[in-house]
Design a protein around this motif. Structure first.
Motif, short mmCIF file in Angstrom:
data_model
loop_
_atom_site.label_atom_id
_atom_site.label_comp_id
_atom_site.label_asym_id
_atom_site.label_seq_id
_atom_site.Cartn_x
_atom_site.Cartn_y
_atom_site.Cartn_z
N ALA A 96 -30.92 -6.56 -45.63
CA ALA A 96 -31.30 -7.50 -44.58
C ALA A 96 -30.10 -7.80 -43.68
O ALA A 96 -30.24 -7.84 -42.44
CB ALA A 96 -31.85 -8.79 -45.19
N ALA A 97 -28.94 -7.99 -44.27
CA ALA A 97 -27.73 -8.25 -43.49
C ALA A 97 -27.39 -7.05 -42.62
O ALA A 97 -27.00 -7.21 -41.46
CB ALA A 97 -26.56 -8.61 -44.41
N LYS A 98 -27.56 -5.86 -43.15
CA LYS A 98 -27.27 -4.65 -42.36
C LYS A 98 -28.26 -4.50 -41.21
O LYS A 98 -27.89 -4.04 -40.13
CB LYS A 98 -27.27 -3.42 -43.25
CG LYS A 98 -26.03 -3.37 -44.12
CD LYS A 98 -25.96 -2.10 -44.92
CE LYS A 98 -24.75 -2.18 -45.83
NZ LYS A 98 -23.81 -1.14 -45.60
N ARG A 99 -29.52 -4.89 -41.44
CA ARG A 99 -30.50 -4.83 -40.35
C ARG A 99 -30.09 -5.78 -39.21
O ARG A 99 -30.24 -5.43 -38.03
CB ARG A 99 -31.90 -5.15 -40.86
CG ARG A 99 -32.57 -3.98 -41.57
CD ARG A 99 -34.05 -4.22 -41.83
NE ARG A 99 -34.28 -5.25 -42.82
CZ ARG A 99 -34.28 -5.06 -44.13
NH1 ARG A 99 -34.05 -3.87 -44.62
NH2 ARG A 99 -34.51 -6.06 -44.96
N VAL A 100 -29.57 -6.94 -39.54
CA VAL A 100 -29.10 -7.88 -38.52
C VAL A 100 -27.93 -7.26 -37.75
O VAL A 100 -27.88 -7.32 -36.52
CB VAL A 100 -28.70 -9.23 -39.15
CG1 VAL A 100 -27.98 -10.12 -38.15
CG2 VAL A 100 -29.93 -9.93 -39.71
N ALA A 133 -29.22 -11.99 -31.53
CA ALA A 133 -28.67 -11.24 -32.67
C ALA A 133 -27.34 -11.85 -33.11
O ALA A 133 -27.04 -11.90 -34.30
CB ALA A 133 -28.50 -9.76 -32.30
N GLY A 134 -26.54 -12.32 -32.15
CA GLY A 134 -25.27 -12.95 -32.48
C GLY A 134 -25.46 -14.20 -33.32
O GLY A 134 -24.68 -14.48 -34.24
N LEU A 135 -26.49 -14.97 -32.99
CA LEU A 135 -26.79 -16.17 -33.80
C LEU A 135 -27.16 -15.78 -35.22
O LEU A 135 -26.73 -16.44 -36.18
CB LEU A 135 -27.92 -16.98 -33.15
CG LEU A 135 -27.57 -17.66 -31.84
CD1 LEU A 135 -28.82 -18.29 -31.22
CD2 LEU A 135 -26.49 -18.72 -32.05
#
Length: 141
Positions: A96-100, A133-135
């Motif tokens: 999930a973190a990589k998708r972000v 996306a930055g948030l």
């Protein structure tokens, strides 16, 4: 099997195999008359398992628990299941973190692409996506 054969078959390096023996994940491995490690069939099975666990990102302590439980078989089945499911949850969180991160990179690239094409509307839209996306990046950091 020699350490070189086991390394070739498992995908783990010789130094990794020696380290795994040192920290108690493997062995102790028998030695031949020249003090060279000679891995038996059981050792090779454990090494192959460790290679897979390492490939999925499992840490040494969890691998140590997993290997220790192998000897007790059925009585630790629930613990083995829980250990693997806990690691699966960690992998899902990492994904999930990589998708972000990926969404941020794609949005940023789209912004620069729009700027390169001198498409102000697309640049504005991409810039808004970069902000969103930055948030999300800040949340996972």
């Amino acid at each position: 099997m020699s350490i070189h054969e086991v390394a070739r078959e498992s995908g783990l390096s010789g130094p990794t195999l020696r380290y795994y023996e040192q920290v108690g994940l493997i062995g102790p491995v028998e030695r031949d008359e020249n003090s060279h490690r000679m891995y038996g069939a059981d050792d090779v099975r454990v090494v192959q398992t460790l290679s897979c666990l390492r490939a999925v990102g499992m840490g040494i302590e969890d691998m140590r628990r997993y290997v220790a439980n192998l000897e007790r078989r059925g009585e630790t089945a629930a613990e083995q299941r829980d250990l693997l499911l806990q690691h699966a949850e960690r992998v899902e969180e990492e994904m999930a973190a990589k998708r972000v991160r990926l969404a941020y990179l794609r949005a940023k690239a789209a912004m620069w692409d729009a700027r390169d094409r001198q498409d102000a509307a697309a640049e504005t839209e991409a810039t808004d996506e970069v902000r969103r996306a930055g948030l999300e990046l800040r949340v996972i950091a």
